[in-house]
Write an enzyme that holds these catalytic residues in place. Structure first.
Site, mmCIF file in Angstrom:
data_model
loop_
_atom_site.group_PDB
_atom_site.id
_atom_site.type_symbol
_atom_site.label_atom_id
_atom_site.label_comp_id
_atom_site.label_asym_id
_atom_site.label_seq_id
_atom_site.Cartn_x
_atom_site.Cartn_y
_atom_site.Cartn_z
ATOM 1 N N ASP A 16 0.657 -1.244 0.025
ATOM 2 C CA ASP A 16 0.204 0.055 -0.063
ATOM 3 C C ASP A 16 0.769 1.300 0.112
ATOM 4 O OD1 ASP A 16 -1.706 1.922 0.520
ATOM 5 O OD2 ASP A 16 -2.719 1.192 2.330
ATOM 6 N N ASN A 30 -7.373 12.453 -10.968
ATOM 7 C CA ASN A 30 -7.883 12.584 -12.034
ATOM 8 C C ASN A 30 -7.516 14.292 -12.380
ATOM 9 O OD1 ASN A 30 -9.882 14.234 -10.565
ATOM 10 N ND2 ASN A 30 -10.326 12.132 -9.866
ATOM 11 N N GLY A 38 -9.603 3.709 -5.619
ATOM 12 C CA GLY A 38 -8.299 3.402 -5.944
ATOM 13 C C GLY A 38 -7.180 4.310 -5.088
ATOM 14 N N ASP A 40 -6.005 7.092 -4.936
ATOM 15 C CA ASP A 40 -6.440 8.308 -4.918
ATOM 16 C C ASP A 40 -7.337 8.402 -3.602
ATOM 17 O OD1 ASP A 40 -6.971 11.161 -5.181
ATOM 18 O OD2 ASP A 40 -7.970 10.844 -7.090
HETATM 19 N N1 APR Z 1 -1.594 1.463 -2.966
HETATM 20 C C1 APR Z 1 -0.716 1.049 -4.283
HETATM 21 N N2 APR Z 1 -1.439 0.937 -5.332
HETATM 22 C C2 APR Z 1 -2.843 0.902 -5.143
HETATM 23 C C3 APR Z 1 -3.463 1.218 -3.920
HETATM 24 C C4 APR Z 1 -2.725 1.697 -2.962
HETATM 25 N N3 APR Z 1 -3.370 2.074 -1.654
HETATM 26 N N4 APR Z 1 -4.874 1.092 -4.257
HETATM 27 C C5 APR Z 1 -5.186 0.889 -5.575
HETATM 28 N N5 APR Z 1 -3.778 0.776 -6.185
HETATM 29 C C6 APR Z 1 -3.613 0.138 -7.606
HETATM 30 C C7 APR Z 1 -4.534 -0.347 -8.401
HETATM 31 O O1 APR Z 1 -4.634 -1.835 -7.959
HETATM 32 C C8 APR Z 1 -4.068 -0.148 -9.796
HETATM 33 O O2 APR Z 1 -3.200 -1.063 -10.223
HETATM 34 O O3 APR Z 1 -3.100 1.496 -8.321
HETATM 35 C C9 APR Z 1 -3.358 1.192 -9.659
HETATM 36 C C10 APR Z 1 -4.101 2.246 -10.554
HETATM 37 O O4 APR Z 1 -5.480 2.103 -10.186
HETATM 38 P P1 APR Z 1 -6.477 3.577 -9.808
HETATM 39 O O5 APR Z 1 -6.050 3.930 -8.494
HETATM 40 O O6 APR Z 1 -7.666 3.233 -10.118
HETATM 41 O O7 APR Z 1 -5.817 4.769 -10.693
HETATM 42 P P2 APR Z 1 -5.831 5.030 -12.322
HETATM 43 O O8 APR Z 1 -6.250 3.856 -13.042
HETATM 44 O O9 APR Z 1 -4.700 6.087 -12.890
HETATM 45 O O10 APR Z 1 -7.267 5.959 -12.445
HETATM 46 C C11 APR Z 1 -7.373 6.896 -11.839
HETATM 47 O O11 APR Z 1 -8.997 6.625 -10.556
HETATM 48 O O12 APR Z 1 -9.732 6.643 -8.222
HETATM 49 C C12 APR Z 1 -9.933 7.501 -9.369
HETATM 50 O O13 APR Z 1 -9.539 9.760 -8.680
HETATM 51 C C13 APR Z 1 -8.881 8.560 -9.453
HETATM 52 O O14 APR Z 1 -10.288 9.329 -11.399
HETATM 53 C C14 APR Z 1 -8.968 8.812 -11.063
HETATM 54 C C15 APR Z 1 -8.815 7.358 -11.855
#
Ligand code: APR
Length: 174
Positions: A16, A30, A38, A40
């Site tokens: 994490d 975003n 996710g 974020d």
């Molecule tokens: N630590 C590390 N990696 C993580 C965590 C965490 N705590 N939580 C999720 N992930 C991983 C996911 O498994 C994925 O492989 O981060 C990667 C990116 O996924 P997302 O967070 O969905 O990011 P992204 O695909 O760039 O989409 C961005 O999603 O949450 C929204 O506000 C954000 O609109 C934006 C979009």
């Protein structure tokens, strides 16, 4: 798993990103910097409201770019909000925009004189970028940066699950 480049370390770990102690952690944000699910969601939950307060003042951040705030209650000093592209099949500039999101994050780290930074796998969750392709771009962009002049001594990819970890391992060893 680690690779030494020009005396600096590129490291892969599974976990994490919010618990990382690097100078900065990167958020997969975003373009409205509005928060979301996710990584974020996890960053804003763990860091507290200060990060959103500062994000609002920035008024957004374009796709392929990155913006910085402090890190609230997190152990890191800064959050760099990188905006990767939504995957639309690969013909809409997605590879260039993804590389640019990593490059801009690294440039901000350089401007701030940071020694260490952690990245998540940008765009491969909600934005659906194919994992192996995204991993290849992420690793190549960081390798290129570390081969040049930079204060960064340690770059960590924090992969949330085994599939992502393995994809980045493949990219690092190819
Ligand atoms: N630590 C590390 N990696 C993580 C965590 C965490 N705590 N939580 C999720 N992930 C991983 C996911 O498994 C994925 O492989 O981060 C990667 C990116 O996924 P997302 O967070 O969905 O990011 P992204 O695909 O760039 O989409 C961005 O999603 O949450 C929204 O506000 C954000 O609109 C934006 C979009």
């Amino acid at each position: 798993m680690q690779l030494k480049i020009n005396g600096k370390t590129l490291e892969l770990t599974q976990g994490d990103i919010t618990s990382q102690e690097t100078d900065a952690i990167v958020n997969a944000a975003n373009s409205g910097l509005r928060g979301g699910a996710g990584v974020d969601g996890a960053i804003h939950r763990a860091g507290g409201p200060e990060i959103m307060k500062e994000s609002r003042l920035l008024g957004g951040c374009s796709t392929g770019s990155a913006c910085i705030t402090t890190a609230g209650k997190l152990k890191a000093k800064y959050v760099i909000h990188a905006v990767g592209p939504v995957w639309r099949g690969g013909e809409s500039g997605e590879p260039q925009l993804l590389a640019s999101a990593y490059r801009k994050s690294l440039e901000i780290a350089l401007e701030k004189g940071l020694g260490s930074i952690s990245f998540p796998s940008i765009s491969t969750g909600a934005y659906r970028y194919p994992l192996d392709d995204a991993a290849a771009i992420a690793i190549a962009t960081v390798k290129k940066h570390l081969a040049g002049e930079t204060p960064l001594k340690n770059v960590v990819f924090v992969l949330f699950n085994e599939a992502a970890f393995k994809a980045y391992q493949r990219a690092l060893s190819s």
